[in-house]
Scaffold this motif. Structure first.
Motif, PDB file in Angstrom:
ATOM      1  N   ASP A 175      45.079  38.499  49.368  1.00 37.26           N
ATOM      2  CA  ASP A 175      44.745  38.383  50.789  1.00 37.26           C
ATOM      3  C   ASP A 175      43.265  38.105  51.001  1.00 37.26           C
ATOM      4  O   ASP A 175      42.873  37.522  52.011  1.00 37.26           O
ATOM      5  N   ARG A 176      42.459  38.552  50.057  1.00 36.68           N
ATOM      6  CA  ARG A 176      41.016  38.353  50.183  1.00 36.68           C
ATOM      7  C   ARG A 176      40.394  38.245  48.792  1.00 36.68           C
ATOM      8  O   ARG A 176      40.817  38.915  47.855  1.00 36.68           O
ATOM      9  N   ILE A 177      39.366  37.392  48.660  1.00 34.87           N
ATOM     10  CA  ILE A 177      38.551  37.341  47.446  1.00 34.87           C
ATOM     11  C   ILE A 177      37.281  38.143  47.724  1.00 34.87           C
ATOM     12  O   ILE A 177      36.642  37.957  48.760  1.00 34.87           O
TER      13      ILE A 177
ATOM     14  N   HIS B 146      40.467  26.209  41.551  1.00 37.60           N
ATOM     15  CA  HIS B 146      41.718  25.524  41.909  1.00 37.60           C
ATOM     16  C   HIS B 146      42.910  26.424  41.565  1.00 37.60           C
ATOM     17  O   HIS B 146      43.870  26.525  42.348  1.00 37.60           O
ATOM     18  N   ALA B 147      42.830  27.108  40.421  1.00 29.56           N
ATOM     19  CA  ALA B 147      43.897  28.041  40.029  1.00 29.56           C
ATOM     20  C   ALA B 147      43.962  29.228  40.993  1.00 29.56           C
ATOM     21  O   ALA B 147      45.058  29.709  41.324  1.00 29.56           O
ATOM     22  N   ILE B 148      42.801  29.685  41.441  1.00 27.57           N
ATOM     23  CA  ILE B 148      42.764  30.791  42.414  1.00 27.57           C
ATOM     24  C   ILE B 148      43.456  30.369  43.713  1.00 27.57           C
ATOM     25  O   ILE B 148      44.280  31.105  44.275  1.00 27.57           O
ATOM     26  N   GLU B 149      43.126  29.174  44.185  1.00 28.72           N
ATOM     27  CA  GLU B 149      43.721  28.683  45.439  1.00 28.72           C
ATOM     28  C   GLU B 149      45.226  28.469  45.285  1.00 28.72           C
ATOM     29  O   GLU B 149      45.996  28.750  46.213  1.00 28.72           O
ATOM     30  N   GLU B 150      45.651  27.991  44.125  1.00 30.53           N
ATOM     31  CA  GLU B 150      47.083  27.769  43.902  1.00 30.53           C
ATOM     32  C   GLU B 150      47.860  29.083  43.847  1.00 30.53           C
ATOM     33  O   GLU B 150      49.078  29.071  44.027  1.00 30.53           O
ATOM     34  N   SER B 151      47.162  30.171  43.575  1.00 29.46           N
ATOM     35  CA  SER B 151      47.812  31.493  43.516  1.00 29.46           C
ATOM     36  C   SER B 151      47.553  32.294  44.787  1.00 29.46           C
ATOM     37  O   SER B 151      47.578  33.524  44.775  1.00 29.46           O
ATOM     38  N   SER B 152      47.308  31.608  45.887  1.00 30.18           N
ATOM     39  CA  SER B 152      46.929  32.282  47.137  1.00 30.18           C
ATOM     40  C   SER B 152      48.020  33.181  47.708  1.00 30.18           C
ATOM     41  O   SER B 152      47.756  34.012  48.576  1.00 30.18           O
TER      42      SER B 152
ATOM     43  N   TRP C 278      38.540  35.535  53.200  1.00 31.39           N
ATOM     44  CA  TRP C 278      39.936  35.838  53.479  1.00 31.39           C
ATOM     45  C   TRP C 278      40.811  34.640  53.144  1.00 31.39           C
ATOM     46  O   TRP C 278      40.356  33.490  53.144  1.00 31.39           O
ATOM     47  N   ASN C 279      42.064  34.915  52.909  1.00 35.68           N
ATOM     48  CA  ASN C 279      43.046  33.874  52.659  1.00 35.68           C
ATOM     49  C   ASN C 279      43.304  33.098  53.953  1.00 35.68           C
ATOM     50  O   ASN C 279      42.831  33.475  55.029  1.00 35.68           O
ATOM     51  N   LEU C 280      44.045  32.022  53.822  1.00 37.93           N
ATOM     52  CA  LEU C 280      44.398  31.240  55.002  1.00 37.93           C
ATOM     53  C   LEU C 280      45.046  32.136  56.058  1.00 37.93           C
ATOM     54  O   LEU C 280      45.777  33.074  55.716  1.00 37.93           O
TER      55      LEU C 280
END
Length: 373
Positions: A126-128, A116-122, A343-345
């Motif tokens: 650019d990519r995980i 959730h913290a990773i997504e909030e820092s999107s 990839w990010n959104l």
């Protein structure tokens, strides 16, 4: 119960969580040497000097106590046309993981809070790209059971290992995995060189400098005499040198097995990390002077295995990532590692990055097909 997340981005904050990190190491049975504080701290002291690397260690707290650490960083990758910020694990090794205290709380819940913290820092990545995630870990389980993340999990490689406890004696191992040819190689090298086998811990006996020279000589030999122009030496990289010297210094968890002559000349060495009775193999090389002894690496492996049967110095040899045939000559046991790449959104930037990645992959495939004809 209160839950908090803190993202560590500064060196002093990294140092401040040492005690908590090492506490979690002792509790989490999934942890390997590559996830220990000492390994990651030594690595960051060197590679953190690169401005393209940014700390991104996520700490999950329950009632003001750390119960989960995700040892991550964000590295900037220059795609020439555009730059990509990639969220990845700290360090470089064969196994990576989050470090969790599941004594009171669910591991999956802690991992959920971290993601959730990773997504909030999107807006920062650019990519995980999380690689070398072992099967049977809670991290892989979480990713596989998550609808969004599951499609981005891919098989990476296998990791063969010898478990001494699978055998009642060395004689049983010899019977199952050795053959007459291997035994003759062993006898020949021993009779013609009179080698001695020894174990060196940390930086004793100037071992780092000695194996560094052997590895560089092997590289030159393989390039010039065997035509392997792609062969390099990790000891010729300034950053690797700095990191490894830090890691070796006064560290009993770095073990180097050596075959040497009576004069102290190294014939072959095999360096490992020892953690929780597992020897994680990471580097080996032989002196070109003894290249005419075919199977010198087999002799080293025989001596190492015999040593483990006779001494209480680890009960497993982990060959690390890679499904090479020579590894499976020694064992039928292996683990499997996976990668998580997402990839990010969709944004104009990530769309371009994905296009460039696919284009380069297509070019490499076409070139490979052309080389086959």
């Amino acid at each position: 119960m209160s839950t908090q997340i803190k993202i560590i981005t500064k060196m002093e904050e990294f140092i401040n969580i040492k005690e908590d990190w090492e506490r979690l190491e002792k509790q989490d049975l999934d942890v390997t040497y590559y996830s220990t504080f000492h390994f990651n701290y030594c690595w960051w002291l060197t590679y953190g000097q690169d401005n393209r690397n940014k700390l991104f260690i996520i700490c999950c707290y329950r009632d003001s106590k750390i119960v989960g650490i995700a040892p991550l960083m964000i590295r900037e990758i220059d795609k020439k046309i555009i730059k990509c910020n990639e969220l990845c694990f700290l360090g470089k090794g064969d196994y990576f993981n989050f470090i969790l205290d599941s004594s009171k709380f669910s591991s999956l819940t802690i991992i959920k809070d971290i993601f959730h913290a990773i997504e909030e820092s999107s807006d920062r990545w650019d990519r995980i790209e999380l690689t070398h995630i072992q099967k049977d870990t809670q991290l892989l389980r979480y990713l596989l059971r998550h609808d969004k993340y599951n499609p981005h999990i891919n098989y990476l490689t296998s990791c063969p290992r010898i478990d001494i406890q699978d055998f009642t004696s060395y004689e049983q191992f010899d019977k199952e995995f050795m053959n007459t040819k291997m035994r003759k190689k062993h006898e020949k090298l021993r009779s013609q060189t009179g080698y001695r086998f020894k174990l060196v811990m940390g930086s004793q006996d100037d071992i780092y400098e000695r194996i560094s020279q052997v590895h560089k000589m092997e590289k030159q030999y393989l390039q010039h005499e065997r035509g392997k122009s792609e062969r390099g030496s990790l000891f010729e990289n300034k950053n690797n040198e700095e990191f490894l010297k830090r890691l070796f210094k006064d560290n009993d968890q770095v073990i180097t097995f050596v075959l040497e002559t009576e004069e102290g000349e190294i014939i072959i060495y095999n360096s490992c990390y020892l953690y929780r009775n597992v020897l994680y193999g990471w580097n080996t090389a032989y002196s070109p002077k003894y290249s005419h002894y075919h199977g010198v690496s087999d002799v080293m492996m025989i001596e190492m295995i015999q040593y483990l049967f006779k001494n209480d110095h680890g009960d497993q040899i982990d060959f690390g990532a890679g499904s090479y045939s020579w590894k499976f000559r020694w064992t039928s046991r292996f683990s499997v590692s996976y990668s998580f790449s997402m990839w990010n959104l969709p944004t104009p930037k990530t769309k371009l990055l994905r296009f460039l990645t696919k284009t380069r992959g297509l070019i490499r495939t076409v070139r490979g097909m052309s080389n086959e004809h």
